[in-house]
Motif scaffolding. Structure first.
Motif, PDB file in Angstrom:
ATOM      1  N   PHE A 185       0.847  -1.183   0.042  1.00 48.87           N
ATOM      2  CA  PHE A 185      -0.074  -0.083  -0.109  1.00 48.87           C
ATOM      3  C   PHE A 185       0.758   1.247  -0.068  1.00 48.87           C
ATOM      4  N   GLU A 188      -1.214   6.224  -2.783  1.00 48.05           N
ATOM      5  CA  GLU A 188      -2.253   6.368  -3.854  1.00 48.05           C
ATOM      6  C   GLU A 188      -3.411   5.272  -3.764  1.00 48.05           C
ATOM      7  N   ASN A 189      -3.007   4.336  -2.922  1.00 45.30           N
ATOM      8  CA  ASN A 189      -4.172   3.236  -2.896  1.00 45.30           C
ATOM      9  C   ASN A 189      -4.629   3.219  -1.227  1.00 45.30           C
ATOM     10  N   ASN A 192      -8.634   3.339  -0.425  1.00 44.07           N
ATOM     11  CA  ASN A 192      -9.132   2.076  -0.760  1.00 44.07           C
ATOM     12  C   ASN A 192      -8.806   1.027   0.037  1.00 44.07           C
ATOM     13  N   THR A 193      -7.424   0.793   0.351  1.00 43.40           N
ATOM     14  CA  THR A 193      -6.898  -0.315   1.488  1.00 43.40           C
ATOM     15  C   THR A 193      -7.302  -0.108   2.743  1.00 43.40           C
ATOM     16  N   LYS A 253      -5.830  11.283   1.096  1.00 43.98           N
ATOM     17  CA  LYS A 253      -5.093  10.291   0.625  1.00 43.98           C
ATOM     18  C   LYS A 253      -3.949   9.876   1.763  1.00 43.98           C
TER      19      LYS A 253
END
Length: 293
Positions: A185, A188-189, A192-193, A253
């Protein structure tokens, strides 16, 4: 080296002072200090205990805490709740060996200048074993063994001693950034993670709170100021991180990423977890707000 087990008062004081300065622990027992420096060649001639059992204890303590400290920096559960190593992948053993090799320990003992106080038998004396790498490493481990025995295996004392004796934190921090490997992770992700973890019951549903330019205005470069605060709970423990950024999306984020790092006890590349709550995100880089420690 010497052929007698009796230290003069000034010698004993000097030895204890050096050990205290280098380990953070003051050894009270004069007997244990003498034993740490006594080789089996001497005890074979004169009787009494030598440093072999202390060396064995110190070896085990050293290995355990070096692994623990390295894992704290570079090991973590990833987003699939699997354990991963984020630096020098598949080379944990090699990194550990850099710290606990005989050569590494002997170098430290040379810096401490303690081999003159080794208590040895005739054979060791004639063979000048104080010049041997293995003998110096044994002395290092014997000293750590004394600290373990006298402190009654106090985990805080031992971890501090290992870290201080080897300057391990400083050395780990100096490993080049190219060795860094994110554990599935990143910024950027991260949103969602964190959402997926909540769906699997690993943590609570993340809460995001915002302040926008209508309230905060613009920075000196004319960029809007957004603040996002992210909060989750895991195992009844709350984790909160706040990030200032030039967009709502960037702030969210970055805040989610910092919460993930704290949740997985992963040392992020920007600062020490648990120490900083408020951060700034600018030009693709997170910077801790050191005024809000």
């Amino acid at each position: 080296m010497r052929r007698t087990k009796i230290f003069r008062s000034n010698e004993r004081i000097k030895i204890k002072k050096i050990i205290c300065e280098k380990t953070g622990y003051y050894i009270r027992s004069n007997t244990l200090v003498s034993q740490a420096f006594t080789r089996s060649s001497y005890s074979a001639e004169q009787g009494g205990e030598n440093n072999e059992i202390l060396e064995f204890i110190g070896d085990q303590v050293l290995s355990y805490y070096v692994v623990k400290i390295i894992a704290r920096y570079y090991g973590a559960l990833n987003s699939n709740c699997e354990y991963a190593f984020r630096v020098r992948e598949n080379n944990f053993t090699a990194l550990r060996q850099e710290f606990i090799s005989n050569e590494a320990l002997a170098k430290i003992i040379d810096e401490w200048k303690l081999t003159d106080y080794l208590i040895v038998g005739k054979s060791d004396y004639l063979n000048e074993v104080d010049k041997y790498v293995k003998i110096k490493a044994d002395l290092f481990e014997s000293i750590l063994g004394v600290i373990a025995v006298e402190s009654k295996w106090d985990s805080g004392v031992l971890e501090k001693a290992v870290s201080k004796m080897m300057s391990i934190d400083e050395k780990l921090k100096s490993i080049i950034e190219e060795d860094y490997r994110p554990v599935q992770f990143n910024i950027e992700n991260a949103v969602n993670t964190l959402k997926e973890l909540a769906e699997h019951g690993v943590c609570s549903v993340p809460e995001y709170k915002y302040s926008n330019p209508d309230n905060l205005g613009y920075d000196q470069d004319g960029n809007p100021i957004w603040v996002c605060t992210c909060f989750v709970t895991n195992d009844n423990t709350g984790i909160v991180r706040q990030v200032w950024a030039s967009s709502k999306k960037a702030a969210k984020k970055a805040a989610a990423y910092l919460v993930l790092c704290e949740h997985f006890e992963l040392q992020n590349r920007y600062g020490v977890n648990g120490k900083y709550i408020v951060w700034k995100y600018k030009n693709g880089r997170l910077m801790p707000d050191t005024t809000n420690v």
